[in-house]
Design a protein around this motif. Structure first.
Motif, PDB file in Angstrom:
ATOM      1  N   LEU A  22      26.421   0.199  36.619  1.00 28.30           N
ATOM      2  CA  LEU A  22      25.057  -0.172  36.250  1.00 28.30           C
ATOM      3  C   LEU A  22      24.268  -0.661  37.455  1.00 28.30           C
ATOM      4  O   LEU A  22      23.054  -0.809  37.384  1.00 28.30           O
ATOM      5  CB  LEU A  22      25.071  -1.260  35.170  1.00 28.30           C
ATOM      6  CG  LEU A  22      25.763  -0.889  33.866  1.00 28.30           C
ATOM      7  CD1 LEU A  22      25.744  -2.073  32.911  1.00 28.30           C
ATOM      8  CD2 LEU A  22      25.113   0.328  33.228  1.00 28.30           C
ATOM      9  N   ASN A  23      24.940  -0.923  38.561  1.00 25.89           N
ATOM     10  CA  ASN A  23      24.277  -1.409  39.761  1.00 25.89           C
ATOM     11  C   ASN A  23      23.918  -0.306  40.743  1.00 25.89           C
ATOM     12  O   ASN A  23      23.299  -0.568  41.755  1.00 25.89           O
ATOM     13  CB  ASN A  23      25.140  -2.454  40.458  1.00 25.89           C
ATOM     14  CG  ASN A  23      25.281  -3.696  39.615  1.00 25.89           C
ATOM     15  OD1 ASN A  23      24.292  -4.257  39.186  1.00 25.89           O
ATOM     16  ND2 ASN A  23      26.501  -4.107  39.344  1.00 25.89           N
ATOM     17  N   GLU A  25      21.866   2.759  42.248  1.00 27.15           N
ATOM     18  CA  GLU A  25      20.463   3.160  42.201  1.00 27.15           C
ATOM     19  C   GLU A  25      20.373   4.668  42.331  1.00 27.15           C
ATOM     20  O   GLU A  25      20.987   5.257  43.216  1.00 27.15           O
ATOM     21  CB  GLU A  25      19.696   2.459  43.316  1.00 27.15           C
ATOM     22  CG  GLU A  25      19.695   0.955  43.126  1.00 27.15           C
ATOM     23  CD  GLU A  25      19.157   0.189  44.320  1.00 27.15           C
ATOM     24  OE1 GLU A  25      18.724   0.820  45.295  1.00 27.15           O
ATOM     25  OE2 GLU A  25      19.183  -1.046  44.261  1.00 27.15           O
ATOM     26  N   LYS A  51      15.972   4.270  35.740  1.00 32.80           N
ATOM     27  CA  LYS A  51      15.765   3.666  37.053  1.00 32.80           C
ATOM     28  C   LYS A  51      17.093   3.295  37.695  1.00 32.80           C
ATOM     29  O   LYS A  51      17.208   3.213  38.906  1.00 32.80           O
ATOM     30  CB  LYS A  51      14.891   2.414  36.930  1.00 32.80           C
ATOM     31  CG  LYS A  51      13.484   2.729  36.499  1.00 32.80           C
ATOM     32  CD  LYS A  51      12.644   1.475  36.465  1.00 32.80           C
ATOM     33  CE  LYS A  51      11.232   1.824  36.038  1.00 32.80           C
ATOM     34  NZ  LYS A  51      10.369   0.651  35.988  1.00 32.80           N
ATOM     35  N   LYS A  52      18.096   3.032  36.873  1.00 34.02           N
ATOM     36  CA  LYS A  52      19.433   2.669  37.341  1.00 34.02           C
ATOM     37  C   LYS A  52      20.446   3.596  36.687  1.00 34.02           C
ATOM     38  O   LYS A  52      20.180   4.181  35.640  1.00 34.02           O
ATOM     39  CB  LYS A  52      19.770   1.216  36.957  1.00 34.02           C
ATOM     40  CG  LYS A  52      18.908   0.182  37.616  1.00 34.02           C
ATOM     41  CD  LYS A  52      19.436  -0.134  38.967  1.00 34.02           C
ATOM     42  CE  LYS A  52      18.735  -1.348  39.546  1.00 34.02           C
ATOM     43  NZ  LYS A  52      19.343  -1.784  40.754  1.00 34.02           N
ATOM     44  N   ALA A  60      26.542   8.442  38.431  1.00 29.07           N
ATOM     45  CA  ALA A  60      26.853   7.015  38.539  1.00 29.07           C
ATOM     46  C   ALA A  60      27.879   6.687  39.628  1.00 29.07           C
ATOM     47  O   ALA A  60      27.641   5.772  40.425  1.00 29.07           O
ATOM     48  CB  ALA A  60      27.305   6.466  37.189  1.00 29.07           C
ATOM     49  N   SER A  63      26.223   7.110  43.122  1.00 26.77           N
ATOM     50  CA  SER A  63      25.175   6.132  43.421  1.00 26.77           C
ATOM     51  C   SER A  63      25.786   4.762  43.711  1.00 26.77           C
ATOM     52  O   SER A  63      25.300   4.025  44.568  1.00 26.77           O
ATOM     53  CB  SER A  63      24.148   6.056  42.297  1.00 26.77           C
ATOM     54  OG  SER A  63      24.718   5.561  41.120  1.00 26.77           O
ATOM     55  N   TRP A  64      26.859   4.415  42.994  1.00 25.38           N
ATOM     56  CA  TRP A  64      27.535   3.141  43.267  1.00 25.38           C
ATOM     57  C   TRP A  64      28.190   3.165  44.640  1.00 25.38           C
ATOM     58  O   TRP A  64      28.095   2.220  45.405  1.00 25.38           O
ATOM     59  CB  TRP A  64      28.573   2.835  42.197  1.00 25.38           C
ATOM     60  CG  TRP A  64      29.465   1.704  42.605  1.00 25.38           C
ATOM     61  CD1 TRP A  64      30.795   1.765  42.868  1.00 25.38           C
ATOM     62  CD2 TRP A  64      29.081   0.342  42.837  1.00 25.38           C
ATOM     63  NE1 TRP A  64      31.260   0.536  43.241  1.00 25.38           N
ATOM     64  CE2 TRP A  64      30.229  -0.360  43.240  1.00 25.38           C
ATOM     65  CE3 TRP A  64      27.887  -0.335  42.755  1.00 25.38           C
ATOM     66  CZ2 TRP A  64      30.207  -1.708  43.542  1.00 25.38           C
ATOM     67  CZ3 TRP A  64      27.875  -1.686  43.068  1.00 25.38           C
ATOM     68  CH2 TRP A  64      29.019  -2.349  43.456  1.00 25.38           C
ATOM     69  N   LYS A  67      25.708   2.597  47.419  1.00 27.19           N
ATOM     70  CA  LYS A  67      25.261   1.203  47.490  1.00 27.19           C
ATOM     71  C   LYS A  67      26.318   0.299  48.126  1.00 27.19           C
ATOM     72  O   LYS A  67      26.011  -0.492  49.021  1.00 27.19           O
ATOM     73  CB  LYS A  67      24.909   0.692  46.094  1.00 27.19           C
ATOM     74  CG  LYS A  67      24.312  -0.690  46.115  1.00 27.19           C
ATOM     75  CD  LYS A  67      23.727  -1.083  44.798  1.00 27.19           C
ATOM     76  CE  LYS A  67      23.041  -2.423  44.905  1.00 27.19           C
ATOM     77  NZ  LYS A  67      22.297  -2.758  43.712  1.00 27.19           N
TER      78      LYS A  67
END
Length: 90
Positions: A22-23, A25, A51-52, A60, A63-64, A67
């Motif tokens: 969930l974090n 982006e 957006k997330k 997912a 993207s994680w 980050k």
């Protein structure tokens, strides 16, 4: 991290963070239909823009990783040359 813990004789604990994805982006536009039970009357034709990242979303994990990778890079960590992600993100 495991190698560092071994080298410096640090204690390690394992945990599973269910909200990790969930974090992340998103770098691209991702849309989904309105979930059943949340469809607004008169606006059934609209979609939701994310957006997330969401758990289960194909983007997912990537993207994680991007980050957390940038976080470690900012803290001075570097990837080893054998890391397959070094080639993919260079």
């Amino acid at each position: 991290m495991i190698a560092l813990a071994t080298k410096y004789n640090w204690k390690m604990h394992q945990l599973d963070v269910k909200s990790t994805f969930l974090n992340g982006e998103l770098r691209e536009d991702v849309y989904l239909v309105q979930p059943k039970g949340f469809v607004k009357q008169g606006h059934e034709h609209l979609v939701c823009g994310l957006k997330k990242a969401l758990y289960g979303l194909k983007q997912a994990p990537r993207s994680w990783y991007v980050k957390i990778d940038s976080f470690f890079y900012e803290k001075g960590f570097m990837r080893i040359k054998n890391d397959p992600w070094s080639v993919m993100t260079a």
